[in-house]
Motif scaffolding. Structure first.
Motif, mmCIF file in Angstrom:
data_model
loop_
_atom_site.group_PDB
_atom_site.id
_atom_site.type_symbol
_atom_site.label_atom_id
_atom_site.label_comp_id
_atom_site.label_asym_id
_atom_site.label_seq_id
_atom_site.Cartn_x
_atom_site.Cartn_y
_atom_site.Cartn_z
ATOM 1 N N VAL A 40 39.976 37.516 33.956
ATOM 2 C CA VAL A 40 40.766 38.705 34.266
ATOM 3 C C VAL A 40 41.500 38.440 35.573
ATOM 4 C CG1 VAL A 40 40.720 41.171 34.804
ATOM 5 C CG2 VAL A 40 39.138 40.241 33.098
ATOM 6 N N VAL A 41 42.789 38.733 35.613
ATOM 7 C CA VAL A 41 43.569 38.535 36.830
ATOM 8 C C VAL A 41 43.885 39.884 37.459
ATOM 9 C CG1 VAL A 41 45.755 38.442 35.546
ATOM 10 C CG2 VAL A 41 45.636 37.465 37.826
ATOM 11 N N ASP A 42 43.730 39.961 38.771
ATOM 12 C CA ASP A 42 44.098 41.156 39.534
ATOM 13 C C ASP A 42 45.422 40.851 40.227
ATOM 14 O OD1 ASP A 42 44.302 43.415 41.077
ATOM 15 O OD2 ASP A 42 42.284 43.305 41.909
ATOM 16 N N LEU A 43 46.488 41.469 39.732
ATOM 17 C CA LEU A 43 47.840 41.201 40.221
ATOM 18 C C LEU A 43 48.144 42.112 41.407
ATOM 19 C CD1 LEU A 43 49.597 41.035 36.733
ATOM 20 C CD2 LEU A 43 48.855 39.106 38.157
ATOM 21 N N GLY A 58 30.711 40.575 36.091
ATOM 22 C CA GLY A 58 30.612 39.450 35.170
ATOM 23 C C GLY A 58 31.917 38.859 34.698
ATOM 24 N N TYR A 59 33.049 39.362 35.191
ATOM 25 C CA TYR A 59 34.333 38.802 34.799
ATOM 26 C C TYR A 59 34.685 37.601 35.682
ATOM 27 C CZ TYR A 59 34.852 43.093 32.107
ATOM 28 O OH TYR A 59 34.662 44.119 31.212
ATOM 29 N N ASP A 60 35.387 36.635 35.101
ATOM 30 C CA ASP A 60 35.878 35.484 35.861
ATOM 31 C C ASP A 60 37.209 35.894 36.491
ATOM 32 O OD1 ASP A 60 33.739 33.859 34.966
ATOM 33 O OD2 ASP A 60 34.805 33.485 33.095
ATOM 34 N N MET A 61 37.185 36.200 37.763
ATOM 35 C CA MET A 61 38.329 36.842 38.396
ATOM 36 C C MET A 61 39.280 35.854 39.067
ATOM 37 S SD MET A 61 38.086 39.969 37.634
ATOM 38 C CE MET A 61 39.498 40.492 38.621
ATOM 39 N N LYS A 77 35.455 38.883 52.575
ATOM 40 C CA LYS A 77 34.588 39.792 51.823
ATOM 41 C C LYS A 77 33.790 39.031 50.765
ATOM 42 C CE LYS A 77 37.524 43.937 52.101
ATOM 43 N NZ LYS A 77 38.276 44.909 51.279
ATOM 44 N N ALA A 78 34.459 38.107 50.063
ATOM 45 C CA ALA A 78 33.782 37.325 49.029
ATOM 46 C C ALA A 78 32.659 36.481 49.626
ATOM 47 C CB ALA A 78 34.786 36.446 48.296
ATOM 48 N N THR A 79 32.913 35.903 50.791
ATOM 49 C CA THR A 79 31.886 35.102 51.467
ATOM 50 C C THR A 79 30.683 35.958 51.828
ATOM 51 O OG1 THR A 79 33.548 33.583 52.349
ATOM 52 C CG2 THR A 79 31.404 33.638 53.453
ATOM 53 N N GLU A 80 30.942 37.158 52.354
ATOM 54 C CA GLU A 80 29.839 38.059 52.722
ATOM 55 C C GLU A 80 28.998 38.452 51.520
ATOM 56 O OE1 GLU A 80 31.640 41.347 54.693
ATOM 57 O OE2 GLU A 80 32.260 40.175 56.456
ATOM 58 N N LEU A 81 29.645 38.591 50.358
ATOM 59 C CA LEU A 81 28.936 38.976 49.137
ATOM 60 C C LEU A 81 28.403 37.764 48.372
ATOM 61 C CD1 LEU A 81 31.389 41.747 47.841
ATOM 62 C CD2 LEU A 81 29.104 42.094 48.833
ATOM 63 N N GLU A 82 28.651 36.571 48.922
ATOM 64 C CA GLU A 82 28.217 35.312 48.301
ATOM 65 C C GLU A 82 28.806 35.140 46.906
ATOM 66 O OE1 GLU A 82 23.961 35.256 48.561
ATOM 67 O OE2 GLU A 82 23.967 34.842 50.709
ATOM 68 N N ILE A 83 30.058 35.558 46.756
ATOM 69 C CA ILE A 83 30.807 35.335 45.517
ATOM 70 C C ILE A 83 31.632 34.073 45.707
ATOM 71 C CG2 ILE A 83 32.605 36.231 43.988
ATOM 72 C CD1 ILE A 83 31.672 39.045 44.712
ATOM 73 N N THR A 84 31.291 33.021 44.959
ATOM 74 C CA THR A 84 31.919 31.718 45.173
ATOM 75 C C THR A 84 32.873 31.313 44.051
ATOM 76 O OG1 THR A 84 30.019 30.629 44.142
ATOM 77 C CG2 THR A 84 29.963 30.900 46.545
ATOM 78 N N ASP A 85 32.735 31.910 42.870
ATOM 79 C CA ASP A 85 33.555 31.495 41.726
ATOM 80 C C ASP A 85 34.775 32.400 41.563
ATOM 81 O OD1 ASP A 85 32.006 33.660 41.112
ATOM 82 O OD2 ASP A 85 31.531 33.024 39.061
ATOM 83 N N LEU A 86 35.517 32.555 42.641
ATOM 84 C CA LEU A 86 36.686 33.429 42.679
ATOM 85 C C LEU A 86 37.908 32.577 42.985
ATOM 86 C CD1 LEU A 86 37.709 36.430 42.727
ATOM 87 C CD2 LEU A 86 37.279 36.396 45.190
ATOM 88 N N LEU A 87 38.928 32.647 42.128
ATOM 89 C CA LEU A 87 40.156 31.904 42.345
ATOM 90 C C LEU A 87 41.206 32.824 42.951
ATOM 91 C CD1 LEU A 87 41.950 29.387 41.998
ATOM 92 C CD2 LEU A 87 42.442 30.165 39.660
ATOM 93 N N LEU A 88 41.730 32.446 44.116
ATOM 94 C CA LEU A 88 42.745 33.246 44.797
ATOM 95 C C LEU A 88 44.047 32.458 44.852
ATOM 96 C CD1 LEU A 88 40.689 34.747 47.758
ATOM 97 C CD2 LEU A 88 41.093 35.694 45.485
#
Length: 252
Positions: A40-43, A58-61, A77-88
């Motif tokens: 899922v992409v957040d535009l 659970g979505y691949d963002m 924010k992603a680092t603080e939440l330990e979310i590593t599989d996020l493509l920006l």
């Protein structure tokens, strides 16, 4: 447009936004069309609260934004939440390149109002639609013509945060279907100020329907974009749900 200095104050000045309700509305509509997981992409993801909530669901963002400053806040924010599989991706939505297909796209907080005028809006819709699989879902909101004409109009608003004061001035330009906006930020501690100027465009619902249909997006629902109920004549935002009717190839 891309927020620059304002990016670092965006969350403070937007703290009345109900992200929990927005997330619930988006997730409900994704699940309604059997999109339980996948890409899922957040535009125009901005500082990424919705992006991160969908990642945790659970979505691949993929988060896309023109402002590197906004993306920098999202990375923290992603680092603080330990979310590593996020493509920006630091991209203009008019030149979107996602390198593959997606199950769904979301775009909130009037990102598409900033894209206009109408030919540019169409170009951004076409780009989003191109990467979407058949039966994929595109959820996006826009500020309504009513909001521009009756609420923003030629009004000036003052917003306060702990570190700065924001003066938000609007000038209606009805012939161009747009509002000229000026943001002045004044730091409390130093008195230093800076200004950002941009336009927000509005689109009639029939214009949106026609453009979406050109690129295989069938609008299934238009609801109020703030309480997510039935649209009213005085709705200030529409949340639009569109379904992709076919998968495109590069030759199309």
């Amino acid at each position: 447009m891309a927020y620059n200095e304002f990016a670092y104050f965006y969350d403070e000045f937007n703290d009345d936004a109900n992200y929990e309700a927005l997330f619930a509305a988006v997730k409900q509509r994704l699940q309604k069309y059997d999109i339980q997981d996948g890409i899922v992409v957040d535009l125009g993801c901005g500082t990424g609260d919705l992006t991160l909530m969908l990642a945790q669901a659970g979505y691949d963002m993929i988060g896309v934004d023109l402002s590197e400053e906004m993306l920098a806040v999202l990375r923290e924010k992603a680092t603080e939440l330990e979310i590593t599989d996020l493509l920006l991706l630091n991209q203009n939505l008019l030149d979107l390149d996602l390198f593959g297909t997606i199950r769904a796209a979301v775009s909130t907080f009037d990102t598409f109002n900033h894209i206009g005028p109408l030919p540019r809006f169409e170009q951004a819709i076409a780009k989003a639609a191109f990467f979407m699989e058949k039966d994929g879902v595109f959820l996006f909101d826009v500020n309504t013509p009513y909001k521009h004409k009756e609420i923003l109009a030629n009004e000036t608003f003052e917003l306060e945060s702990e570190d700065a004061r924001c003066v938000w001035s609007n000038h209606l330009e009805p012939e161009q279907q747009r509002t000229a906006i000026s943001i002045e930020m004044i730091y409390h501690d130093t008195g230093e100020s800076f200004r950002e100027e941009f336009f927000e465009y509005w689109y009639e619902l029939e214009q949106i329907r026609e453009i979406c249909s050109r690129y295989g997006l069938r609008i299934e629902e238009v609801c109020d974009g703030e309480d997510f109920g039935v649209c009213r004549p005085d709705s200030q935002r529409w949340l639009i749900t569109a379904v992709k009717e076919y998968t495109q190839t590069k030759g199309e």
